[in-house]
Design a protein around this motif. Structure first.
Motif, PDB file in Angstrom:
ATOM      1  N   ALA A 103       0.876  -1.173   0.000  1.00 17.75           N
ATOM      2  CA  ALA A 103       0.000   0.000   0.000  1.00 17.75           C
ATOM      3  C   ALA A 103       0.913   1.223   0.000  1.00 17.75           C
ATOM      4  O   ALA A 103       2.140   1.095   0.061  1.00 17.75           O
ATOM      5  CB  ALA A 103      -0.917   0.005   1.227  1.00 17.75           C
ATOM      6  N   LYS A 104       0.331   2.411  -0.013  1.00 17.26           N
ATOM      7  CA  LYS A 104       1.145   3.620   0.004  1.00 17.26           C
ATOM      8  C   LYS A 104       1.982   3.670   1.283  1.00 17.26           C
ATOM      9  O   LYS A 104       1.446   3.529   2.376  1.00 17.26           O
ATOM     10  CB  LYS A 104       0.241   4.857  -0.067  1.00 17.26           C
ATOM     11  N   ASP A 105       3.300   3.800   1.110  1.00 17.17           N
ATOM     12  CA  ASP A 105       4.255   3.875   2.223  1.00 17.17           C
ATOM     13  C   ASP A 105       4.255   2.631   3.103  1.00 17.17           C
ATOM     14  O   ASP A 105       4.693   2.679   4.259  1.00 17.17           O
ATOM     15  CB  ASP A 105       3.999   5.123   3.086  1.00 17.17           C
ATOM     16  N   THR A 106       3.766   1.519   2.595  1.00 14.53           N
ATOM     17  CA  THR A 106       3.683   0.268   3.363  1.00 14.53           C
ATOM     18  C   THR A 106       4.290  -0.859   2.536  1.00 14.53           C
ATOM     19  O   THR A 106       3.951  -1.023   1.362  1.00 14.53           O
ATOM     20  CB  THR A 106       2.211  -0.049   3.722  1.00 14.53           C
ATOM     21  N   TYR A 107       5.184  -1.645   3.184  1.00 14.77           N
ATOM     22  CA  TYR A 107       5.935  -2.669   2.473  1.00 14.77           C
ATOM     23  C   TYR A 107       6.039  -3.948   3.295  1.00 14.77           C
ATOM     24  O   TYR A 107       6.092  -3.905   4.519  1.00 14.77           O
ATOM     25  CB  TYR A 107       7.372  -2.173   2.199  1.00 14.77           C
ATOM     26  N   ARG A 108       6.125  -5.084   2.584  1.00 15.86           N
ATOM     27  CA  ARG A 108       6.439  -6.363   3.225  1.00 15.86           C
ATOM     28  C   ARG A 108       7.938  -6.596   3.063  1.00 15.86           C
ATOM     29  O   ARG A 108       8.485  -6.499   1.966  1.00 15.86           O
ATOM     30  CB  ARG A 108       5.657  -7.517   2.589  1.00 15.86           C
ATOM     31  N   MET A 109       8.594  -6.903   4.158  1.00 11.77           N
ATOM     32  CA  MET A 109      10.038  -7.142   4.152  1.00 11.77           C
ATOM     33  C   MET A 109      10.343  -8.488   3.501  1.00 11.77           C
ATOM     34  O   MET A 109       9.768  -9.507   3.890  1.00 11.77           O
ATOM     35  CB  MET A 109      10.592  -7.134   5.586  1.00 11.77           C
ATOM     36  N   GLU A 110      11.236  -8.472   2.528  1.00 14.23           N
ATOM     37  CA  GLU A 110      11.655  -9.704   1.861  1.00 14.23           C
ATOM     38  C   GLU A 110      13.059 -10.113   2.293  1.00 14.23           C
ATOM     39  O   GLU A 110      13.600 -11.097   1.801  1.00 14.23           O
ATOM     40  CB  GLU A 110      11.580  -9.537   0.343  1.00 14.23           C
ATOM     41  N   GLU A 111      13.613  -9.344   3.232  1.00 11.31           N
ATOM     42  CA  GLU A 111      14.922  -9.622   3.821  1.00 11.31           C
ATOM     43  C   GLU A 111      14.881  -9.209   5.286  1.00 11.31           C
ATOM     44  O   GLU A 111      14.054  -8.396   5.681  1.00 11.31           O
ATOM     45  CB  GLU A 111      16.033  -8.788   3.162  1.00 11.31           C
ATOM     46  N   THR A 112      15.814  -9.734   6.053  1.00 11.27           N
ATOM     47  CA  THR A 112      15.931  -9.351   7.455  1.00 11.27           C
ATOM     48  C   THR A 112      16.914  -8.193   7.584  1.00 11.27           C
ATOM     49  O   THR A 112      18.065  -8.308   7.162  1.00 11.27           O
ATOM     50  CB  THR A 112      16.434 -10.537   8.299  1.00 11.27           C
ATOM     51  N   PRO A 113      16.485  -7.077   8.156  1.00  9.63           N
ATOM     52  CA  PRO A 113      17.407  -5.951   8.352  1.00  9.63           C
ATOM     53  C   PRO A 113      18.489  -6.294   9.381  1.00  9.63           C
ATOM     54  O   PRO A 113      18.230  -7.002  10.349  1.00  9.63           O
ATOM     55  CB  PRO A 113      16.512  -4.836   8.900  1.00  9.63           C
ATOM     56  N   ILE A 139      12.602  -6.308  13.483  1.00  9.01           N
ATOM     57  CA  ILE A 139      11.887  -6.471  12.218  1.00  9.01           C
ATOM     58  C   ILE A 139      12.455  -7.686  11.505  1.00  9.01           C
ATOM     59  O   ILE A 139      13.665  -7.892  11.469  1.00  9.01           O
ATOM     60  CB  ILE A 139      12.053  -5.220  11.334  1.00  9.01           C
ATOM     61  N   GLY A 140      11.573  -8.489  10.924  1.00  6.66           N
ATOM     62  CA  GLY A 140      12.023  -9.697  10.241  1.00  6.66           C
ATOM     63  C   GLY A 140      11.393  -9.871   8.881  1.00  6.66           C
ATOM     64  O   GLY A 140      10.473  -9.135   8.490  1.00  6.66           O
ATOM     65  N   LEU A 141      11.894 -10.843   8.180  1.00  5.65           N
ATOM     66  CA  LEU A 141      11.371 -11.204   6.876  1.00  5.65           C
ATOM     67  C   LEU A 141       9.865 -11.453   6.987  1.00  5.65           C
ATOM     68  O   LEU A 141       9.412 -12.112   7.919  1.00  5.65           O
ATOM     69  CB  LEU A 141      12.088 -12.468   6.392  1.00  5.65           C
ATOM     70  N   GLY A 142       9.107 -10.893   6.069  1.00  4.21           N
ATOM     71  CA  GLY A 142       7.660 -11.094   6.057  1.00  4.21           C
ATOM     72  C   GLY A 142       6.875 -10.066   6.841  1.00  4.21           C
ATOM     73  O   GLY A 142       5.654  -9.952   6.671  1.00  4.21           O
ATOM     74  N   ASP A 143       7.528  -9.308   7.719  1.00  2.00           N
ATOM     75  CA  ASP A 143       6.820  -8.258   8.461  1.00  2.00           C
ATOM     76  C   ASP A 143       6.366  -7.164   7.497  1.00  2.00           C
ATOM     77  O   ASP A 143       7.020  -6.900   6.481  1.00  2.00           O
ATOM     78  CB  ASP A 143       7.727  -7.618   9.515  1.00  2.00           C
ATOM     79  N   ILE A 144       5.261  -6.518   7.823  1.00  2.00           N
ATOM     80  CA  ILE A 144       4.779  -5.393   7.035  1.00  2.00           C
ATOM     81  C   ILE A 144       5.060  -4.130   7.837  1.00  2.00           C
ATOM     82  O   ILE A 144       4.687  -4.039   9.011  1.00  2.00           O
ATOM     83  CB  ILE A 144       3.288  -5.543   6.705  1.00  2.00           C
ATOM     84  N   ILE A 145       5.768  -3.197   7.181  1.00  2.00           N
ATOM     85  CA  ILE A 145       6.168  -1.962   7.857  1.00  2.00           C
ATOM     86  C   ILE A 145       5.622  -0.735   7.128  1.00  2.00           C
ATOM     87  O   ILE A 145       5.326  -0.799   5.935  1.00  2.00           O
ATOM     88  CB  ILE A 145       7.701  -1.840   7.989  1.00  2.00           C
TER      89      ILE A 145
END
Length: 133
Positions: free
Chosen positions: A27-37, A43-49
């Motif tokens: 969504a706008k300004d919203t992403y699903r993480m495809e990597e672990t920071p 924050i982990g893989l698959g989290d939505i931020i």
């Protein structure tokens, strides 16, 4: 929405910790993480931020939704990291609907569904012990 993209994400207000990470826009300004920071262990893989973008940098605002995956991490010797035992283990992770990442060559991060029938910690302790002997 486009597929996976690289995003420059900053996890501190001073702009010192910027990582280029694969994400999927949801969504706008919203992403699903495809990597672990590396710079934010919460924050982990698959989290939505949610982020706030400014001058080409996405500043982390909040975690909208956790992935529900259980995360494990091990620091491996060079020999163990490149071994057939680790390749076999990561194949089993994938078979159990999990995902894995090998960061900087020796940091193995595994993400498994909560009810996966894979005893990751037990298997990895055996593999690590094998390379310590």
């Amino acid at each position: 929405m486009p597929g996976t993209v690289e995003l420059h994400i900053c996890f501190d207000e001073q702009g010192r910790e910027i990582e280029v990470l694969d994400v999927t826009p949801v969504a706008k300004d919203t992403y699903r993480m495809e990597e672990t920071p590396i710079f934010n262990p919460g924050i982990g893989l698959g989290d939505i931020i949610r982020v706030r973008e400014q001058e080409g940098i996405a500043y982390y605002v909040e975690t909208v939704k956790k992935s529900g995956l259980v995360r494990y991490a091990w620091l491996l010797s060079k020999e163990a990291a490149a071994s057939r035992e680790i390749r076999s283990f990561t194949e089993r992770v994938t078979e159990h609907e999990g995902r894995w990442e090998q960061i900087f060559g020796g940091l193995l991060v595994v993400h498994l569904p909560k009810h996966a029938a894979l005893e990751a910690e037990l298997e990895m302790s055996r593999i690590i012990k094998h390379f310590e002997d």
